[in-house]
Design a protein around this motif. Structure first.
Motif, PDB file in Angstrom:
ATOM      1  N   SER A   1      -7.628  16.835   2.650  1.00 42.67           N
ATOM      2  CA  SER A   1      -6.863  16.155   3.609  1.00 42.67           C
ATOM      3  C   SER A   1      -7.252  17.443   4.666  1.00 42.67           C
ATOM      4  O   SER A   1      -6.333  16.474   5.741  1.00 42.67           O
ATOM      5  N   TRP A   2      -7.911  18.155   4.825  1.00 40.76           N
ATOM      6  CA  TRP A   2      -8.266  18.095   6.409  1.00 40.76           C
ATOM      7  C   TRP A   2      -9.319  17.229   7.434  1.00 40.76           C
ATOM      8  O   TRP A   2      -8.277  16.862   8.290  1.00 40.76           O
ATOM      9  N   LYS A   3      -9.627  16.382   6.961  1.00 35.77           N
ATOM     10  CA  LYS A   3     -10.629  15.080   6.723  1.00 35.77           C
ATOM     11  C   LYS A   3      -9.546  13.788   7.344  1.00 35.77           C
ATOM     12  O   LYS A   3      -9.436  12.910   8.568  1.00 35.77           O
ATOM     13  N   ALA A   4      -8.599  13.687   6.977  1.00 34.82           N
ATOM     14  CA  ALA A   4      -7.518  12.824   6.849  1.00 34.82           C
ATOM     15  C   ALA A   4      -7.584  13.442   7.725  1.00 34.82           C
ATOM     16  O   ALA A   4      -6.424  12.551   9.281  1.00 34.82           O
TER      17      ALA A   4
ATOM     18  N   ALA B   1      -7.943  12.130  -1.947  1.00 31.48           N
ATOM     19  CA  ALA B   1      -7.785  13.465  -2.745  1.00 31.48           C
ATOM     20  C   ALA B   1      -5.990  13.181  -3.790  1.00 31.48           C
ATOM     21  O   ALA B   1      -5.865  14.136  -4.831  1.00 31.48           O
ATOM     22  N   GLN B   2      -5.234  11.789  -3.231  1.00 32.19           N
ATOM     23  CA  GLN B   2      -3.892  11.971  -4.276  1.00 32.19           C
ATOM     24  C   GLN B   2      -4.811  11.876  -5.814  1.00 32.19           C
ATOM     25  O   GLN B   2      -4.139  11.909  -6.054  1.00 32.19           O
TER      26      GLN B   2
ATOM     27  N   PHE C   1       2.182  13.528   5.648  1.00 27.73           N
ATOM     28  CA  PHE C   1       3.104  13.928   6.963  1.00 27.73           C
ATOM     29  C   PHE C   1       3.081  12.548   8.082  1.00 27.73           C
ATOM     30  O   PHE C   1       3.503  11.810   7.999  1.00 27.73           O
ATOM     31  N   MET C   2       1.341  13.133   8.353  1.00 29.47           N
ATOM     32  CA  MET C   2       0.968  12.529   9.308  1.00 29.47           C
ATOM     33  C   MET C   2       0.655  11.633   9.239  1.00 29.47           C
ATOM     34  O   MET C   2       0.957  11.096  10.196  1.00 29.47           O
TER      35      MET C   2
ATOM     36  N   TYR D   1      -2.848  19.148   1.717  1.00 30.27           N
ATOM     37  CA  TYR D   1      -1.636  17.267   1.412  1.00 30.27           C
ATOM     38  C   TYR D   1      -0.673  16.853   2.035  1.00 30.27           C
ATOM     39  O   TYR D   1      -1.070  15.624   2.209  1.00 30.27           O
ATOM     40  N   LEU D   2       0.194  17.479   1.911  1.00 31.84           N
ATOM     41  CA  LEU D   2       1.565  16.976   2.427  1.00 31.84           C
ATOM     42  C   LEU D   2       1.105  17.103   3.862  1.00 31.84           C
ATOM     43  O   LEU D   2       2.404  16.087   4.240  1.00 31.84           O
TER      44      LEU D   2
END
Length: 453
Positions: free
Chosen positions: A377-380, A399-400, A422-423, A417-418
């Motif tokens: 999630s941080w990578k995304a 991640a999903q 959103f981003m 993750y959320l």
């Protein structure tokens, strides 16, 4: 030397090993604990299996005291193997439970959570206990107990409590470790096990039981961590504070950890006291790795969240040092989490990708899928900030997949993750607006709304 040894007749070799072992027992009887491993080896070679088994258990216990979980695990596994070979169909369930308990604790100290839970359950089976609590009964009893406490009608806490037997203490200790392990592998089961543990601990005088006291604090921390309640945890922590022997590090470290977790998760960060380095050092000497590393994660997580970066990098190095010196992989995972979070807050997005990849790989080998999901999630998030939307979408798909494997994910794990989702949705919405694609505008508006719902 090896050639000379092999040339000695087999029977003679056995006699030599037994003679050496007995000599060690005689000469070094005042400090025999230093030679448990060597004695076990000589008795195995001499086919003195009963004494070999005895010394393997002793060597494992010494290794645990020395915070050497790999050696402890090896000794206890070899001891169990030897006992099963010698006893065959006459194995004593109590002795088997003892071996399984020691193996479970060694696996727990090695951060091998799934295996630790499996071996704890084997112990419970030997003791004729349920390995999974009756969820409806546990929930009913917990609701009754908590209502009594929260309404002030907590006569349960004022009636005569039992002083636990050694078996009671072992059960409560294993429940604590099982709950701690389940935090990383199954938060749904963790929830019911912590309620079950608290229900059992209520029957015990927590001023005379470290194990029962720690199950109280575990309940407070886990309810807060799961975002299910903050009022109950604060009440439980108040009870614990009133009963706690502040000189007992085995009480004070878990209490401080769960107090910090509760304040962190409730957002009441002002209640978190200054970092207690002396407490951490004392806890290291006692081998309280799970509690002290959790304390550091949540304490310095708040520091990063508030932009107070002083001492954070030092704490990250300290966690890596603990991981290396004490063979405790979870400390390195927590260090990676703090490191990536710090890079995000500092806006160093290029470095985030590299360190998130490293954290993802390492946590996959040594911890859990839940941590992997956080790193992805941080990578995304970093990829979106670098306009790499395709890379971000791929990271979010990974991640999903991990998120979908879980029955329940606590807010601390799912929030990143959320935010990342959103981003991604906002980025795609902006692209749709630029291209004036009305169908995609409607679609990504809806997705962005669902991400923050």
């Amino acid at each position: 030397q090896e050639a000379a040894y092999e040339s000695i007749l087999y029977q003679k070799r056995k006699e030599i090993h037994l003679k050496v072992a007995r000599s060690i027992e005689k000469v070094f009887d005042k400090r025999l604990h230093e030679f448990y491993g060597m004695l076990a080896l000589h008795y195995i070679k001499g086919e003195g299996y009963e004494k070999a088994e005895h010394y393997l258990v002793k060597a494992g216990e010494e290794a645990m005291k020395a915070s050497a979980p790999s050696e402890a695990l090896n000794y206890h596994q070899e001891g169990l193997k030897l006992y099963l070979q010698s006893s065959k169909d006459t194995a004593d369930p109590e002795k088997l439970a003892m071996f399984e308990k020691n193996i479970a604790i060694a696996l727990y100290n090695k951060c091998r959570w799934v295996e630790a839970v499996e071996h704890i359950d084997k112990v419970f089976e030997y003791w004729n206990m349920r390995t999974s609590p009756n969820k409806i009964y546990v929930l009913i009893m917990f609701t009754k107990n908590v209502l009594s406490i929260m309404t002030g009608l907590d006569h349960l806490l004022k009636k005569t409590k039992i002083i636990p037997s050694q078996r009671d203490a072992d059960i409560l200790d294993l429940l604590y470790r099982k709950i701690a392990a389940l935090v990383y592998i199954d938060n749904f089961e963790m929830f019911f096990n912590v309620l079950n543990g608290f229900n059992k601990a209520l029957n015990v005088d927590i001023s005379k039981s470290t194990e029962a006291f720690n199950l109280y604090t575990m309940l407070a921390g886990d309810l807060s961590f799961a975002g299910l309640s903050f009022q109950i945890p604060y009440k439980i922590l108040d009870i614990c504070k009133a009963k706690m022997d502040k000189n007992n590090i085995q009480l004070r470290m878990p209490f401080t950890t769960m107090h910090t977790v509760t304040n962190h998760c409730s957002g009441d960060w002002g209640k978190i006291r200054a970092f207690d380095i002396a407490l951490v050092d004392d806890a290291l000497k006692k081998g309280l790795m799970w509690d002290l590393t959790g304390y550091m994660l949540f304490f310095f997580g708040v520091k990063i969240g508030t932009g107070d970066f002083e001492d954070v990098e030092h704490s990250i190095l300290k966690l890596y040092e603990i991981a290396n010196d004490y063979d405790y992989d979870l400390a390195a995972v927590y260090a990676d989490l703090l490191k990536v979070w710090l890079l995000i807050k500092k806006g160093k997005v290029s470095e985030v990708q590299k360190e998130a990849n490293r954290g993802f790989t390492f946590s996959g080998k040594h911890s859990t899928e839940l941590h992997q999901q956080v790193f992805l999630s941080w990578k995304a998030q970093a990829q979106i900030l670098l306009n790499d939307v395709e890379g971000a979408k791929e990271s979010m798909l990974q991640a999903q997949s991990l998120v979908n494997q879980q029955k329940f994910i606590p807010p601390m794990y799912i929030m990143y993750y959320l935010v990342a989702q959103f981003m991604v949705d906002i980025y795609l919405l902006k692209e749709a607006k630029i291209s004036n694609n009305s169908k995609n505008i409607l679609r990504f508006k809806k997705k962005a709304y669902q991400s923050v719902k």
